[in-house]
Design a protein around this motif. Sequence first.
Motif, PDB file in Angstrom:
ATOM      1  N   TYR A 156       0.846  -1.199   0.000  1.00 33.20           N
ATOM      2  CA  TYR A 156       0.000   0.000   0.000  1.00 33.20           C
ATOM      3  C   TYR A 156       0.879   1.247   0.000  1.00 33.20           C
ATOM      4  CZ  TYR A 156      -3.633   3.132   2.102  1.00 33.20           C
ATOM      5  OH  TYR A 156      -4.514   4.138   2.400  1.00 33.20           O
ATOM      6  N   GLY A 157       0.705   2.103  -0.994  1.00 34.50           N
ATOM      7  CA  GLY A 157       1.375   3.386  -1.021  1.00 34.50           C
ATOM      8  C   GLY A 157       2.867   3.357  -1.277  1.00 34.50           C
ATOM      9  N   THR A 158       3.406   2.225  -1.746  1.00 34.72           N
ATOM     10  CA  THR A 158       4.861   2.131  -1.921  1.00 34.72           C
ATOM     11  C   THR A 158       5.393   3.101  -2.965  1.00 34.72           C
ATOM     12  OG1 THR A 158       4.476   0.272  -3.434  1.00 34.72           O
ATOM     13  CG2 THR A 158       5.118  -0.266  -1.174  1.00 34.72           C
ATOM     14  N   GLU A 172      -0.186   1.671  -5.457  1.00 34.53           N
ATOM     15  CA  GLU A 172      -0.013   0.432  -4.688  1.00 34.53           C
ATOM     16  C   GLU A 172       0.750  -0.559  -5.556  1.00 34.53           C
ATOM     17  OE1 GLU A 172      -2.612  -2.170  -1.665  1.00 34.53           O
ATOM     18  OE2 GLU A 172      -3.529  -1.960  -3.640  1.00 34.53           O
ATOM     19  N   ASN A 173       1.843  -1.070  -5.045  1.00 38.00           N
ATOM     20  CA  ASN A 173       2.674  -1.991  -5.826  1.00 38.00           C
ATOM     21  C   ASN A 173       3.283  -3.024  -4.899  1.00 38.00           C
ATOM     22  OD1 ASN A 173       4.324  -3.346  -7.589  1.00 38.00           O
ATOM     23  ND2 ASN A 173       5.475  -1.560  -8.265  1.00 38.00           N
ATOM     24  N   CYS A 174       2.673  -4.203  -4.860  1.00 38.24           N
ATOM     25  CA  CYS A 174       3.148  -5.259  -3.963  1.00 38.24           C
ATOM     26  C   CYS A 174       4.573  -5.685  -4.289  1.00 38.24           C
ATOM     27  CB  CYS A 174       2.214  -6.455  -4.024  1.00 38.24           C
ATOM     28  SG  CYS A 174       2.241  -7.319  -5.617  1.00 38.24           S
ATOM     29  N   ASP A 175       4.998  -5.472  -5.536  1.00 31.95           N
ATOM     30  CA  ASP A 175       6.345  -5.889  -5.915  1.00 31.95           C
ATOM     31  C   ASP A 175       7.414  -5.104  -5.164  1.00 31.95           C
ATOM     32  OD1 ASP A 175       7.642  -7.823  -7.646  1.00 31.95           O
ATOM     33  OD2 ASP A 175       8.536  -6.113  -8.664  1.00 31.95           O
ATOM     34  N   LYS A 176       7.022  -3.943  -4.592  1.00 34.79           N
ATOM     35  CA  LYS A 176       7.948  -3.140  -3.803  1.00 34.79           C
ATOM     36  C   LYS A 176       7.707  -3.286  -2.309  1.00 34.79           C
ATOM     37  CE  LYS A 176       8.819   0.271  -7.432  1.00 34.79           C
ATOM     38  NZ  LYS A 176       8.781   1.701  -7.838  1.00 34.79           N
ATOM     39  N   SER A 177       6.912  -4.298  -1.918  1.00 36.30           N
ATOM     40  CA  SER A 177       6.693  -4.566  -0.500  1.00 36.30           C
ATOM     41  C   SER A 177       7.803  -5.467   0.025  1.00 36.30           C
ATOM     42  CB  SER A 177       5.334  -5.240  -0.290  1.00 36.30           C
ATOM     43  OG  SER A 177       5.376  -6.584  -0.756  1.00 36.30           O
ATOM     44  N   PHE A 178       7.955  -5.479   1.337  1.00 39.30           N
ATOM     45  CA  PHE A 178       8.992  -6.317   1.953  1.00 39.30           C
ATOM     46  C   PHE A 178       8.823  -7.774   1.563  1.00 39.30           C
ATOM     47  CE2 PHE A 178       5.568  -7.158   4.897  1.00 39.30           C
ATOM     48  CZ  PHE A 178       5.816  -8.445   5.347  1.00 39.30           C
ATOM     49  N   SER A 179       7.584  -8.206   1.360  1.00 36.61           N
ATOM     50  CA  SER A 179       7.314  -9.616   1.048  1.00 36.61           C
ATOM     51  C   SER A 179       7.957 -10.027  -0.272  1.00 36.61           C
ATOM     52  CB  SER A 179       5.805  -9.852   1.017  1.00 36.61           C
ATOM     53  OG  SER A 179       5.136  -8.866   0.256  1.00 36.61           O
ATOM     54  N   CYS A 180       7.701  -9.283  -1.320  1.00 35.30           N
ATOM     55  CA  CYS A 180       8.278  -9.624  -2.619  1.00 35.30           C
ATOM     56  C   CYS A 180       9.784  -9.386  -2.639  1.00 35.30           C
ATOM     57  CB  CYS A 180       7.594  -8.825  -3.724  1.00 35.30           C
ATOM     58  SG  CYS A 180       5.875  -9.318  -3.996  1.00 35.30           S
ATOM     59  N   ILE A 181      10.251  -8.379  -1.902  1.00 34.39           N
ATOM     60  CA  ILE A 181      11.695  -8.127  -1.817  1.00 34.39           C
ATOM     61  C   ILE A 181      12.394  -9.322  -1.170  1.00 34.39           C
ATOM     62  CG2 ILE A 181      13.455  -6.650  -0.774  1.00 34.39           C
ATOM     63  CD1 ILE A 181      11.387  -4.341  -0.944  1.00 34.39           C
ATOM     64  N   VAL A 182      11.814  -9.834  -0.084  1.00 36.81           N
ATOM     65  CA  VAL A 182      12.386 -11.006   0.587  1.00 36.81           C
ATOM     66  C   VAL A 182      12.380 -12.221  -0.344  1.00 36.81           C
ATOM     67  CG1 VAL A 182      11.928 -12.702   2.402  1.00 36.81           C
ATOM     68  CG2 VAL A 182      11.898 -10.262   2.938  1.00 36.81           C
ATOM     69  N   SER A 329       2.384   6.899   0.562  1.00 33.80           N
ATOM     70  CA  SER A 329       0.994   7.310   0.773  1.00 33.80           C
ATOM     71  C   SER A 329       0.485   6.956   2.162  1.00 33.80           C
ATOM     72  CB  SER A 329       0.103   6.643  -0.275  1.00 33.80           C
ATOM     73  OG  SER A 329       0.540   6.939  -1.578  1.00 33.80           O
ATOM     74  N   SER A 330      -0.229   7.892   2.762  1.00 31.84           N
ATOM     75  CA  SER A 330      -0.880   7.701   4.067  1.00 31.84           C
ATOM     76  C   SER A 330       0.083   7.183   5.123  1.00 31.84           C
ATOM     77  CB  SER A 330      -2.072   6.743   3.921  1.00 31.84           C
ATOM     78  OG  SER A 330      -2.990   7.226   2.971  1.00 31.84           O
ATOM     79  N   ALA A 331       1.324   7.677   5.074  1.00 34.48           N
ATOM     80  CA  ALA A 331       2.358   7.342   6.066  1.00 34.48           C
ATOM     81  C   ALA A 331       2.705   5.861   6.092  1.00 34.48           C
ATOM     82  CB  ALA A 331       1.945   7.821   7.451  1.00 34.48           C
ATOM     83  N   HIS A 332       2.517   5.181   4.960  1.00 40.96           N
ATOM     84  CA  HIS A 332       2.948   3.793   4.835  1.00 40.96           C
ATOM     85  C   HIS A 332       4.364   3.752   4.250  1.00 40.96           C
ATOM     86  CE1 HIS A 332      -1.232   2.872   5.567  1.00 40.96           C
ATOM     87  NE2 HIS A 332      -0.976   1.575   5.534  1.00 40.96           N
ATOM     88  N   PRO A 333       5.139   2.722   4.560  1.00 38.40           N
ATOM     89  CA  PRO A 333       6.500   2.660   4.023  1.00 38.40           C
ATOM     90  C   PRO A 333       6.517   2.680   2.496  1.00 38.40           C
ATOM     91  CG  PRO A 333       6.192   0.999   5.729  1.00 38.40           C
ATOM     92  CD  PRO A 333       4.839   1.578   5.434  1.00 38.40           C
ATOM     93  N   ASN A 334       7.389   3.507   1.939  1.00 41.91           N
ATOM     94  CA  ASN A 334       7.610   3.451   0.498  1.00 41.91           C
ATOM     95  C   ASN A 334       8.629   2.347   0.207  1.00 41.91           C
ATOM     96  OD1 ASN A 334      10.138   4.525   1.192  1.00 41.91           O
ATOM     97  ND2 ASN A 334       9.617   6.599   0.529  1.00 41.91           N
ATOM     98  N   TYR A 335       9.126   2.318  -1.004  1.00 43.42           N
ATOM     99  CA  TYR A 335      10.053   1.239  -1.377  1.00 43.42           C
ATOM    100  C   TYR A 335      11.275   1.201  -0.459  1.00 43.42           C
ATOM    101  CZ  TYR A 335      13.317  -1.445  -4.296  1.00 43.42           C
ATOM    102  OH  TYR A 335      14.224  -2.357  -4.767  1.00 43.42           O
ATOM    103  N   GLU A 336      11.827   2.366  -0.108  1.00 38.89           N
ATOM    104  CA  GLU A 336      13.000   2.380   0.765  1.00 38.89           C
ATOM    105  C   GLU A 336      12.652   1.863   2.155  1.00 38.89           C
ATOM    106  OE1 GLU A 336      16.153   2.829  -0.076  1.00 38.89           O
ATOM    107  OE2 GLU A 336      15.314   2.909  -2.103  1.00 38.89           O
TER     108      GLU A 336
END
Length: 363
Positions: A156-158, A172-182, A329-336
């Motif tokens: 959300y909001g990456t 919103e891009n799940c590919d930039k979430s910690f899950s896909c990064i891991v 977005s909305s104070a959610h973690p971005n890609y970094e």
Amino acid sequence: MKRLIFALLLLGAGHVRAQEGPEYPAAAPEIRYVGRTLAADDGVSFDWSGTWFECRFTGRSIALRASDTGRNYFNVTVDGQPVGTISIAGRDTLVVLASGLRRGEHHLRVQRRTEGEQGRTTLHALRLDRGGRLLEAPAAPGRHIEFVGNSLTCGYGTEGRSADEPFKAETENCDKSFSCIVARYFGADYSLVSHSGQGAARNYGDANTTSPVTMADRIGRTFDCAESPAWSFDEAVYRPDIVVINLGTNDFSTLPHPTREEFRAAYLRILATLREAYGDRVPILCVAPRVEDPAFAYIRELCDDAPYPNLGFAAVLPGYCNNDSDLGSSAHPNYEGQRKMAMLLIPYISTLTGWSAPHAVVE
């Protein structure tokens, strides 16, 4: 040179005639799906964030015929290179994924980047140009991580530019979430069972200490936003090597908080579902979120005394990321911010699975 056409093209439109050629149904064995899907006469349907498919093909172009009950966004990769984002909306539309490719064999990967609330996607067919054909499906890597979570897992909001920017499906891009990064770091397949705003016992902003439908309920579904059909764990084409649960933020981020007993009962329901599905040998990593106690204490206590073996505990504590440059977005973690979260969890996953932690960039 690869070229991606971003617009949706209606079937029968004159400017897609160059794509006319063999058409393969979405359930063809040459197409490999990863995530929760349901195959039927009209195609392959799904709504969970991060669900993706891949195939190998010959030819100079490829197009996708699909429908969606809302509007969803997808990452497209050809021959290992990201070529852009497409959206799918409406009924029976044709999306040109790539054209002008060199002759020979190519690899396509299409990943849904938005979550269930945006609608359900049904893929009907892949269309190649004249003389093109699908080849044998790519082999699975032999590793699989299942992530159970909330907006952090969904990405959300990456791609939001600041913490003050409101949520938009386009960012919103799940590919930039910690899950896909891991998963990329370990060279693993992944499945995301996640929904923004959801908790174990209580969802974000609920006026009560518990909510009628939480991730404890959604975890057993084929579709995020439909109670039935139930997901058949026994018939699934994948079995994870580890499950990572990242819940608790929404339970405790606003008042009223669930009681210890309410939170514990809901979290134990999730653990019971996973243990019944995967047995005791699959490790489960329980991640405490970066909210104040009692989430940390409750989850650590569960890992210590739950009636299930092979549980690991990790915590994402306040201060792991900057509260300006690392937020979208909305104070959610971005890609970094998401990269930093991934770097926190990688050692725990390495230890629980026995997978080595290679000297590689986490991205």
